[in-house]
Design an enzyme around this catalytic site. Structure first.
Site, PDB file in Angstrom:
ATOM      1  CG  LEU A 133      -2.030  -1.100   1.225  1.00 54.60           C
ATOM      2  CD1 LEU A 133      -2.870  -0.999   2.490  1.00 54.60           C
ATOM      3  CD2 LEU A 133      -2.910  -1.051  -0.001  1.00 54.60           C
ATOM      4  CB  CYS A 134       4.048   2.246  -0.029  1.00 53.41           C
ATOM      5  SG  CYS A 134       4.921   0.685  -0.201  1.00 53.41           S
TER       6      CYS A 134
END
Length: 292
Positions: free
Chosen positions: A90-91
């Site tokens: 999630l980056c």
């Protein structure tokens, strides 16, 4: 066409997702400042280490008998790729960009007939590379239970690399990490770790300061070369930490905005469908009244 109930459920679901992404963005923003300060603070130390090593390397006369950490083993048949990524996703493209650079270099080395070994530091690096190069991963390290990276963590990775080098398991080691530039910009970087990336000058600069070392330069150089491995790994970990938070902050900000746009579109669709349904019911009531 989705029913009004389905649209209401979808809107509620996207709103819940937006709350999560917004919270993750705020957490990443809070962590980013501390991680950025740590990364920036480590740069002068690593740069000064390079300067001292460069100065000491200039004094090495007999390079044939110099430390292999400085001049190498005399061959480059086996390469160790130390790929450092994050423990979580999630980056955005943070993890995949580092793995992509390592995958490109590994493919190029294999085409040249070299032997490639991979050491992953971070769970996502192993996940990204295991499909194509799973049989070449010789060591996995992760810091999922470490709240704040310290030099001791980097020293543990460095000790393992030095142990493998002394055992003759590789000739060249390259470190892969993401250099933090700004919140919206992180640069995947490949840094040669062993032999040390210290250019050896052919002639000493007369204008440069002359230092006297105690004990001998060779003894200090041997010690600093080993410490330099841990220093560069620690710097890479700190750069990765800042880059990860910056990338997550940007990714969650984009996700929050996209969720808001999706909610607006779903709300418009819901209102139009509800209005059409009400209009249809009114027409049916009027038609029934006229029929009577």
């Amino acid at each position: 066409m989705a029913s009004l109930k389905d649209l209401r459920n979808r809107i509620a679901s996207v709103k819940a997702t937006r709350k999560i992404t917004k919270a993750m963005q705020m957490v990443a923003a809070a962590k980013l400042r501390r991680a950025q300060e740590a990364a920036v603070a480590a740069r002068p130390y690593a740069q000064q280490m390079d300067a001292v090593l460069h100065n000491l390397a200039q004094g090495v006369v007999d390079r044939d008998n110099a430390s292999p950490l400085l001049v190498g083993t005399g061959k480059s048949d086996t390469h160790l790729l130390v790929v450092m990524t994050a423990e979580r996703g999630l980056c955005g493209g943070f993890n995949s960009n580092i793995a992509k650079l390592a995958r490109y270099d590994a493919s190029k080395l294999l085409d040249q007939g070299k032997t490639v070994k991979i050491m992953t530091v971070g769970r996502k690096g192993a996940d990204n590379l295991k499909r194509d190069y799973g049989n070449r991963i010789v060591e996995k390290r992760d810091f999922r239970n470490v709240r704040r990276i310290s030099f001791a963590d980097a020293q543990g990775v460095a000790d393992k690399i030095l142990e493998m080098f002394e055992a003759g398991e590789f000739d060249v080691a390259t470190l892969y990490y993401s250099e933090f530039i700004s919140v919206i910009s992180q640069k995947p970087t490949a840094f040669q770790l062993i032999p040390a990336n210290v250019p050896a000058a052919e002639s000493k600069d007369r204008s440069a300061a002359v230092y006297e070392y105690e004990p001998e330069e060779s003894v200090i150089l041997d010690h600093l070369l080993k410490r330099n491995v841990a220093t560069q790994i620690f710097r890479g970990l700190l750069e990765n930490g800042a880059s990860e938070q910056g990338a997550r902050m940007s990714a969650m900000d984009n996700a929050t905005r996209n969720a808001g746009e999706m909610i607006d579109k779903l709300t418009i669709t819901y209102n139009r469908q509800r209005q059409a349904q009400i209009t249809k019911e009114l027409i049916e009531i009027i038609s029934g009244a006229e029929a009577l």
